[in-house]
Design an enzyme around this catalytic site. Structure first.
Site, PDB file in Angstrom:
ATOM      1  N   SER A 179       0.829  -1.193   0.000  1.00  0.00           N
ATOM      2  CA  SER A 179       0.000   0.000   0.000  1.00  0.00           C
ATOM      3  C   SER A 179       0.876   1.261   0.000  1.00  0.00           C
ATOM      4  O   SER A 179       1.704   1.442  -0.889  1.00  0.00           O
ATOM      5  CB  SER A 179      -0.951  -0.050   1.200  1.00  0.00           C
ATOM      6  N   ASP A 239      -9.528  -6.400  -3.853  1.00  0.00           N
ATOM      7  CA  ASP A 239      -9.102  -5.163  -3.195  1.00  0.00           C
ATOM      8  C   ASP A 239     -10.068  -4.028  -3.519  1.00  0.00           C
ATOM      9  O   ASP A 239     -10.293  -3.710  -4.684  1.00  0.00           O
ATOM     10  CB  ASP A 239      -7.687  -4.800  -3.648  1.00  0.00           C
ATOM     11  N   HIS A 258      -6.951  -6.409  -0.123  1.00  0.00           N
ATOM     12  CA  HIS A 258      -5.886  -5.448   0.135  1.00  0.00           C
ATOM     13  C   HIS A 258      -4.813  -6.035   1.052  1.00  0.00           C
ATOM     14  O   HIS A 258      -3.629  -5.753   0.880  1.00  0.00           O
ATOM     15  CB  HIS A 258      -6.477  -4.184   0.762  1.00  0.00           C
TER      16      HIS A 258
END
Length: 450
Positions: free
Chosen positions: A249, A367, A395
Site C-alpha cells: 500500500s 481489493d 488489500h
C-alpha cells in the site's frame, strides 16, 4: 462504542489526544526486535533477523545476467507521455509481448494522470469549425498542417544492470519489508518467518506512530518526506550489497523512493497493492480531514470499514488476523496526519519510468482500496514488470494468502533473465517456460506448486 464516544468528547474538551502510541517493551526481545533512533527523540522499532547459515561457496560465481536498460522518456505539453524502449527490455503481457521475450525496441504511449481532463489536441486555442460557403462559391484552401510541438521534457536512461538470483544462502542479500498507513511490522509475520527459515536476512520497521515506534504529536512528523528520511536511515543502517524491497500500500511509495535513490543497492522490488504511478496528493474531501476527536468517535466504524474493504472475507479468522497484525491500531491524530501528509509531487509517471530495477506487482482481486487498472497502468510504465493477480486476496493479501504470496515472492527472488533467448530464436525446450520466467499477468486461485 460508548467508551469511544466518551473519550472523543473529552478529547474535544481538553484539546488533547485521547490515546497516544508510545514505544512498548518488546514481548520477544530475543526474537530480533531492536529500537533504532533515526533522529533525536524519534525511535523506530525494527525487527531484524539474521539467521544462522552456512555461507554459500558459489556466491561469487552467481554473477547473474547483464541487461542493457535504455529508454527515451518524452513528455509533451498536451499531457502525452511516450516511452521508447531501446535496449534489452522484458515486458509484461499488458504490452502485448508473449512469453516474456526480449524485444530490441518498442514504444509505450500513455496519457499523464494530471492531464486526463485536457483535450487531446496540443493547440491551446483550437480554430472553430468554418461555416460552409454558399452554393456556387469556391471553397477556401485548407490551412497548412501544424507541426508537432516540441517536447516539454525528455529523459534518457542508458545503463547496464546485473540481475541475479538471490538465495537465502547468500550473505549479501537482505529483505526489507515496509507496511502502509495504519499497519505495523506484524502484518509481515508470515513472510518474516518464512524467509528467515530459508536463510534470508529480513528487516521490517514500524513507521513513526505505528506499532511500537514513537508517535510525535506534530503533524510534520508524518509527511511523506519525514517518513522517507526515516526509512533512508533504516536502509543505510542494514543494507547489504543486494537488497530487495517489499512494500504494501503506502509502503510501496517509500520502496519506490529508495529504489530511485539507491539504484546500485536495490536489486529487486515487490509492490503489493500499491496503486498507479501517480504523484501523491492528499484528498481535501476525505473523512480523515475531520478533527482527531471526531475520528476517535468514529474509530469503531473506521475499523469495521477497514475490515470490510481490506479483506475478501469478514469472518472470525480475518478479525483475528487484523488483531494479530496490529493493523489499523493507531491514534486518530496519527491517522489524520498520515493521510494529510501524503504529498509527493515528484513521484509521477516519469519518476516511475526511470526505474530500471525488476519489479513484481502483486494485486488482490478483491481489493476495494486499489483498483486493478491502477496496477495495470503501473505495469505499463515500468521497465521490468511482473504482474500477478491473486483472485482470493484483497488489500491485505499477504495476510489472507500467505502461502501464495510467499511462493510468488520466493520465485521472484530466485529469478534471473535468460539472456540466451535475446536473439529471439526458440527451441522446443525453450517454449516450455517456467513460472519464474513468465513475465505476464497470472491469476492465481490457489498456492502454486513448488
Amino acid at each position: 462504542m460508548l467508551t469511544s464516544i466518551t473519550e472523543g468528547i473529552l478529547c474535544c474538551l481538553t484539546g488533547k489526544a485521547a490515546s497516544l502510541v508510545l514505544p512498548l517493551e518488546s514481548s520477544q526481545p530475543s526474537d530480533g526486535f531492536e529500537f533504532v533512533e533515526v533522529k533525536p527523540g524519534r525511535v523506530l522499532r525494527v525487527r531484524h533477523i539474521v539467521p544462522e547459515r552456512q555461507p554459500d561457496s558459489h556466491t561469487d560465481l552467481d554473477a547473474g545476467s547483464s541487461v542493457h536498460c535504455k529508454r527515451k522518456i518524452t513528455v509533451y505539453r498536451n499531457g502525452q507521455l511516450v516511452i521508447e524502449n531501446l535496449g534489452d527490455v522484458l515486458h509484461s503481457e499488458i504490452l502485448q509481448c508473449q512469453d516474456g521475450d526480449l524485444e530490441p525496441c518498442s514504444m509505450v504511449e500513455v496519457e499523464l494522470a494530471d492531464y486526463k481532463e485536457m483535450a487531446s489536441s496540443p493547440d491551446p486555442n483550437p480554430v472553430p469549425p468554418a461555416v460552409p460557403p454558399p452554393a456556387g462559391e469556391q471553397k477556401p484552401a485548407p490551412p497548412p498542417r501544424r507541426r508537432r510541438r516540441k517536447p516539454k521534457r525528455t529523459v534518457i536512461i542508458d545503463s547496464k544492470r546485473e540481475i541475479s538470483s538471490c538465495k537465502g544462502t547468500h550473505s549479501d542479500v537482505a529483505l526489507f519489508f515496509v507496511h502502509g498507513v495504519g499497519g505495523s511490522l506484524d502484518i509481515w509475520s508470515s513472510q518474516l518467518d518464512f524467509f528467515s527459515r530459508l536463510g534470508y536476512e529480513v528487516i521490517a520497521p514500524d513507521l513513526a506512530g505505528h506499532g511500537a515506534s514513537t508517535a510525535p504529536q506534530i503533524a510534520a512528523a508524518y509527511t511523506f518526506y519525514a517518513l522517507a528520511e526515516d526509512l533512508r536511515a533504516i536502509f543505510k543502517r542494514y543494507a547489504r550489497k543486494r537488497n530487495i524491497l517489499i512494500g504494501h500500500s503506502y509502503g510501496v511509495s517509500f520502496c519506490t523512493f529508495l529504489a530511485h535513490e539507491y539504484p546500485d543497492l536495490v536489486h529487486k522490488v515487490v509492490m503489493i497493492n500499491g496503486g498507479g504511478p501517480t504523484a501523491l496528493e492528499p484528498s481535501l474531501c476525505s473523512i480523515f480531514q475531520l478533527p482527531s476527536c471526531v475520528l476517535h468517535c468514529l474509530s469503531p466504524c473506521l475499523a469495521w470499514s477497514f475490515l470490510k474493504a481490506g479483506f475478501a472475507r469478514q469472518g472470525a479468522k480475518e478479525k483475528q488476523l487484523l488483531k494479530q497484525g496490529n493493523a489499523f491500531n493507531v491514534s486518530p491524530f496519527v491517522l489524520r496526519a498520515m493521510m494529510s501528509g501524503q504529498y509527493w509531487p515528484e513521484g509521477d509517471e516519469v519518476y516511475h519510468a526511470e526505474l530500471t530495477v525488476p519489479i513484481l506487482l502483486v494485486h488482490g482481486m478483491c481489493d476495494k482500496f486499489v483498483p486493478m487498472d491502477e496496477d495495470q497502468r503501473m505495469a505499463e510504465i515500468l521497465l521490468f514488470a511482473f504482474l500477478k493477480v491473486i483472485e482470493e486476496g484483497s488489500h491485505m493479501v499477504m495476510m489472507e494468502c500467505p502461502d501464495t504470496v510467499n511462493t510468488l515472492l520466493h520465485e521472484f527472488f530466485l529469478w534471473e533473465p535468460d539472456m540466451s533467448r535475446k536473439d529471439g530464436r526458440k527451441t522446443d525446450a525453450e517454449k516450455t517456460v517456467a513460472l519464474s520466467d513468465r513475465l505476464h499477468t497470472l491469476r492465481i486461485s490457489k498456492p502454486l506448486d513448488k
